[in-house]
Each structure stands twice: as structure tokens, then as C-alpha cells.
Design a protein around this motif. Structure first.
Motif, PDB file in Angstrom:
ATOM      1  N   VAL A  87       0.976  -1.001  -0.046  1.00  0.00           N
ATOM      2  CA  VAL A  87      -0.060   0.217  -0.039  1.00  0.00           C
ATOM      3  C   VAL A  87       0.688   1.605   0.047  1.00  0.00           C
ATOM      4  N   LYS A  88       1.738   1.101   0.816  1.00  0.00           N
ATOM      5  CA  LYS A  88       3.202   2.249   1.199  1.00  0.00           C
ATOM      6  C   LYS A  88       3.301   2.321  -0.502  1.00  0.00           C
ATOM      7  N   ARG A  89       3.901   1.612  -0.961  1.00  0.00           N
ATOM      8  CA  ARG A  89       4.876   1.833  -2.483  1.00  0.00           C
ATOM      9  C   ARG A  89       4.033   2.406  -3.087  1.00  0.00           C
ATOM     10  N   HIS A  90       2.575   2.216  -3.496  1.00  0.00           N
ATOM     11  CA  HIS A  90       1.370   1.952  -4.907  1.00  0.00           C
ATOM     12  C   HIS A  90       0.611   3.404  -4.219  1.00  0.00           C
ATOM     13  N   GLN A  91       0.348   3.551  -3.261  1.00  0.00           N
ATOM     14  CA  GLN A  91      -0.300   4.642  -2.939  1.00  0.00           C
ATOM     15  C   GLN A  91      -0.236   6.318  -4.065  1.00  0.00           C
ATOM     16  N   SER A  92       1.150   6.468  -3.890  1.00  0.00           N
ATOM     17  CA  SER A  92       0.929   8.164  -4.482  1.00  0.00           C
ATOM     18  C   SER A  92      -0.081   8.053  -6.084  1.00  0.00           C
ATOM     19  N   GLY A  93       0.517   7.067  -6.468  1.00  0.00           N
ATOM     20  CA  GLY A  93       0.741   6.801  -8.034  1.00  0.00           C
ATOM     21  C   GLY A  93      -1.108   6.553  -8.429  1.00  0.00           C
ATOM     22  N   LEU A  94      -2.079   5.777  -7.484  1.00  0.00           N
ATOM     23  CA  LEU A  94      -2.990   5.530  -7.402  1.00  0.00           C
ATOM     24  C   LEU A  94      -3.892   6.723  -7.151  1.00  0.00           C
ATOM     25  N   ARG A  95      -3.828   7.675  -6.218  1.00  0.00           N
ATOM     26  CA  ARG A  95      -4.626   8.425  -5.490  1.00  0.00           C
ATOM     27  C   ARG A  95      -4.098   9.556  -6.396  1.00  0.00           C
ATOM     28  N   GLY A 115       2.109  25.034  -4.056  1.00  0.00           N
ATOM     29  CA  GLY A 115       2.628  25.621  -5.436  1.00  0.00           C
ATOM     30  C   GLY A 115       1.251  25.823  -6.177  1.00  0.00           C
ATOM     31  N   ALA A 116       0.990  27.509  -6.442  1.00  0.00           N
ATOM     32  CA  ALA A 116      -0.691  27.744  -6.735  1.00  0.00           C
ATOM     33  C   ALA A 116      -0.179  27.604  -8.381  1.00  0.00           C
ATOM     34  N   GLN A 117       0.935  27.441  -9.473  1.00  0.00           N
ATOM     35  CA  GLN A 117       1.004  27.827 -10.320  1.00  0.00           C
ATOM     36  C   GLN A 117       0.579  25.626 -10.646  1.00  0.00           C
ATOM     37  N   THR A 122      -0.803  23.754  -9.249  1.00  0.00           N
ATOM     38  CA  THR A 122      -2.115  24.236  -8.599  1.00  0.00           C
ATOM     39  C   THR A 122      -2.944  23.991 -10.146  1.00  0.00           C
ATOM     40  N   ASP A 123      -2.541  25.331  -9.846  1.00  0.00           N
ATOM     41  CA  ASP A 123      -3.586  25.100 -11.749  1.00  0.00           C
ATOM     42  C   ASP A 123      -3.633  24.633 -12.442  1.00  0.00           C
ATOM     43  N   LEU A 124      -2.252  24.227 -13.025  1.00  0.00           N
ATOM     44  CA  LEU A 124      -2.055  23.269 -14.412  1.00  0.00           C
ATOM     45  C   LEU A 124      -2.500  21.796 -13.517  1.00  0.00           C
ATOM     46  N   GLN A 125      -2.712  20.905 -12.177  1.00  0.00           N
ATOM     47  CA  GLN A 125      -3.722  20.110 -12.164  1.00  0.00           C
ATOM     48  C   GLN A 125      -5.268  20.192 -12.119  1.00  0.00           C
ATOM     49  N   ARG A 126      -4.904  21.305 -11.808  1.00  0.00           N
ATOM     50  CA  ARG A 126      -6.866  21.680 -11.708  1.00  0.00           C
ATOM     51  C   ARG A 126      -7.537  21.643 -13.527  1.00  0.00           C
ATOM     52  N   ALA A 127      -6.248  22.287 -13.919  1.00  0.00           N
ATOM     53  CA  ALA A 127      -6.809  22.127 -15.265  1.00  0.00           C
ATOM     54  C   ALA A 127      -6.733  20.838 -16.414  1.00  0.00           C
ATOM     55  N   ILE A 128      -6.342  20.359 -16.152  1.00  0.00           N
ATOM     56  CA  ILE A 128      -6.022  19.024 -16.530  1.00  0.00           C
ATOM     57  C   ILE A 128      -7.197  18.323 -16.633  1.00  0.00           C
ATOM     58  N   ARG A 163       3.202  15.887 -14.655  1.00  0.00           N
ATOM     59  CA  ARG A 163       3.591  14.357 -14.319  1.00  0.00           C
ATOM     60  C   ARG A 163       5.241  14.648 -13.192  1.00  0.00           C
ATOM     61  N   GLU A 164       5.749  15.840 -14.019  1.00  0.00           N
ATOM     62  CA  GLU A 164       7.149  16.219 -13.557  1.00  0.00           C
ATOM     63  C   GLU A 164       6.928  16.679 -11.798  1.00  0.00           C
ATOM     64  N   GLN A 165       5.219  17.199 -11.845  1.00  0.00           N
ATOM     65  CA  GLN A 165       5.164  18.149 -11.040  1.00  0.00           C
ATOM     66  C   GLN A 165       4.690  17.381  -9.830  1.00  0.00           C
ATOM     67  N   GLN A 166       3.963  16.365 -10.110  1.00  0.00           N
ATOM     68  CA  GLN A 166       3.634  14.665  -9.727  1.00  0.00           C
ATOM     69  C   GLN A 166       4.589  15.092  -7.880  1.00  0.00           C
ATOM     70  N   THR A 167       3.645  15.682  -6.829  1.00  0.00           N
ATOM     71  CA  THR A 167       3.753  15.594  -5.296  1.00  0.00           C
ATOM     72  C   THR A 167       3.852  14.249  -5.446  1.00  0.00           C
ATOM     73  N   PRO A 168       4.900  13.548  -4.381  1.00  0.00           N
ATOM     74  CA  PRO A 168       4.226  12.181  -3.434  1.00  0.00           C
ATOM     75  C   PRO A 168       3.021  12.348  -3.118  1.00  0.00           C
ATOM     76  N   LEU A 169       2.499  11.345  -2.758  1.00  0.00           N
ATOM     77  CA  LEU A 169       0.910  11.964  -2.257  1.00  0.00           C
ATOM     78  C   LEU A 169       1.467   9.983  -0.981  1.00  0.00           C
ATOM     79  N   ALA A 170       2.601   9.512  -0.963  1.00  0.00           N
ATOM     80  CA  ALA A 170       3.045   9.096   0.492  1.00  0.00           C
ATOM     81  C   ALA A 170       2.265   9.297   1.765  1.00  0.00           C
TER      82      ALA A 170
END
Lengths: 181, 127
Positions: free
Chosen positions: A26-34, A112-114, A116-122, B24-31
Motif C-alpha cells: 500500500v505504501k509503495r503504490h498509493q501515491s500513483g493510484l491516489r 504551489g499555486a502554478q 495546482t493550476d495546471l493539475q486542476r486545469a488538466i 507528471r514532473e510536478q506530481q508531488t508524492p502522496l505517500a
């Protein structure tokens, strides 16, 4: 536990139901999945984390059916995407409904506002697509999966994957036009 | 860094891929340990998964003891040769009649077994 190979952790989880070994997975895979689920759920952190938790629980219950012919992360994503699609069907969340529900919500607390903007925009752009097309485009553009891998992960025919990509790419290009360099 | 323009423009394919690469590069680890802990708490609370976490390995010796006791009890009442004869008589019929009905029954049984096996395998692989 941190230095143990993934295959060994899987063996221990499957053979003896070792929850400590599973906790390490769970520790290893949670970040990518979340992260993936956040992108699919229009950056709804609470919903994405609920789905991610449910994914790990389902994965633990179904560990005996993991045959190791695909990567564990792909298998996990498959469960996660299926749960996401189930959630969409259950709540009948079409893109318009989602837009109305979330439009007035405050921006999430991400450093990081910038960024966040990009992540939210996507996430916003992906939300204009159907849940299945959204998953396909996320896997293709963000996870950089091949079309065959997407077909395997999502359990849909290769032709459907190609159709989704061909139809959705121009929509995303238009949606994210404001981010042109 | 990308500049966000207000006018409506369209990205080309490369620009779209670059934008996702940037995200993808800006992706912060969510662990987080809290997330792992909450998953494990739910697993422990769930009856179905809690059973899996019990140390079943410690009780496996009981299976061997049961097998030994059962075998001893069986052979204390019946002689081994008698038991073998009885089993072979029960399993192997004295006469075999091959009729259309028996062939039909055998084919049907085999077909049912094959469908059941396929169904079980599909059920296992389905997530």
C-alpha cells in the motif's frame, strides 16, 4: 520490510494473508493510484482517497486471483478504474452534473499555486470527457501506457481504446488551449 | 513554464503531451502513513479480510492429526484387503452397457463439468 522485493511481499500477502507485507505494498503504490484517481475525479481529494482505499481493500480480497502475468500496479489500477467507473454509473455523474456540483468549490490545498493550476486545469479538461474516455486519456497521456496496455488494464477492446484516443485528443487540445506555450 | 493565455487557442499533439509531462514532473508524492493506516484499519475491521489475517499456519498440524486418527479408526474396523475389494467392487461395475443413453449422459456430464470449470476460471480472473 522496506528492502523486500515486491514479488516477495506479494507471496507473503497471498500465501499467509500477511497484512504487514500488504501494508508495505500500500505504501509503495498509493501515491500513483491516489494521484490518478484525483485526476479522474476532477481533483476531488476526498472522493479519490475513498476510491483508493476501496481499491486496496478489494485488491487484498482478490489477491489470490492475481496471476502475476501483468504488473501489480497495472492490476491495481484496473481495480481502481473499475471502481471509478462504477461510482460514476452509480451516481449517474455525467460531465454537466459534475461541473455544476463542483464549480463553486474552493481550490484544493495543494502546494504551489502554478502546479495546482495546471493539475486542476488538466482534471477539469478530462472531466469534460465520458468516464471511460477520461480513463483512457489519463492512462495514455499521464501514465504513458501503450494502447494494448490500456486495453488490458481497462478490459476493453483495442479498437475502443483507439476510438477514445482519436475522439478525445482534439477535445483536450481545445480545452487546454489556454495553456499554449 | 507555460503561460496561461486568456484567448481561445488549440494545442497541437506535442504540446498536449508536453503539458501532461509537465504535470507528471510536478506530481508531488502522496505517500502518507495515515492513508496506509486507514486502509489497514478497514482491512482489520472487515470480517472477510480479518479471517485472512489469522495465523492459520499454526493450526495446520491439526489436519495431519485428523488424517492419522481417521485412517487408524478406519483400519481398526476393516481389514485393508477387504476395504480395497469393497472399494473396487463399488467403483467398477461387473457389466458395462454402452447405449445411446449412456453416451448422451456421459457427454452431458463432461459438458457440464467443462462449463463449470470455465465459469470458475472466469470468475477468478474477473475483478
Amino acid at each position: 520490510m522496506k528492502n523486500i522485493a515486491e514479488a516477495q511481499l506479494l507471496d507473503r500477502s497471498i500465501m499467509s494473508g500477511d497484512q504487514l507485507a500488504f501494508a508495505e505494498l500500500v505504501k509503495r503504490h498509493q501515491s500513483g493510484l491516489r494521484y490518478s484517481l484525483r485526476q479522474l475525479t476532477r481533483w476531488d481529494e476526498a472522493l479519490a482517497d475513498d476510491l483508493a482505499q476501496e481499491t486496496f481493500i478489494r485488491a487484498y480480497q482478490k489477491l489470490h486471483s492475481f496471476r502475476g502475468d501483468a504488473k501489480f500496479s497495472s492490476w491495481l489500477y484496473r481495480i481502481g478504474y473499475n471502481l471509478f467507473l462504477q461510482h460514476c454509473r452509480k451516481k449517474q455523474l455525467d460531465t454537466e452534473e459534475l461541473h455544476d456540483e463542483r464549480h463553486s468549490e474552493p481550490a484544493p490545498d495543494v502546494a504551489g499555486a502554478q502546479d495546482t493550476d495546471l493539475q486542476r486545469a488538466i482534471a477539469e479538461a478530462l472531466a469534460t470527457l465520458s468516464p471511460e474516455a477520461r480513463s483512457v486519456m489519463h492512462l495514455s497521456l499521464h501514465r504513458q501506457c501503450t494502447q494494448q496496455e490500456i486495453s488490458t488494464i481497462m478490459g476493453i477492446p483495442l479498437g475502443t481504446v483507439k476510438t477514445h484516443i482519436n475522439r478525445s485528443k482534439p477535445l483536450l487540445q481545445a480545452q487546454l488551449g489556454a495553456w499554449r506555450e | 513554464m507555460n503561460d496561461k493565455h486568456t484567448d481561445k487557442q488549440q494545442l497541437d499533439s506535442n504540446q498536449l503531451e508536453n503539458l501532461f509531462a509537465q504535470a507528471r514532473e510536478q506530481q508531488t508524492p502522496l505517500a502518507g502513513d495515515e492513508f496506509t493506516a486507514s486502509v489497514m484499519r478497514r482491512l482489520s475491521a472487515d470480517k472477510r479480510t480479518a479471517i485472512l489475517s489469522t495465523p492459520r499456519r499454526a493450526w495446520r498440524w491439526l489436519d495431519a492429526v485428523g488424517l492419522g486418527l481417521g485412517t487408524a479408526a478406519c483400519f481398526s474396523f476393516v481389514q485393508p484387503t477387504e476395504l480395497l475389494l469393497w472399494v473396487s467392487n463399488a467403483l467398477l461395475p461387473e457389466t458395462v452397457v454402452i447405449s445411446p443413453l449412456s453416451i448422451l449422459a456421459a457427454t452431458g456430464t463432461l459438458g457440464l463439468l467443462a462449463i463449470s470449470a470455465w465459469w470458475a476460471t472466469e470468475g477468478q480472473s474477473r475483478i
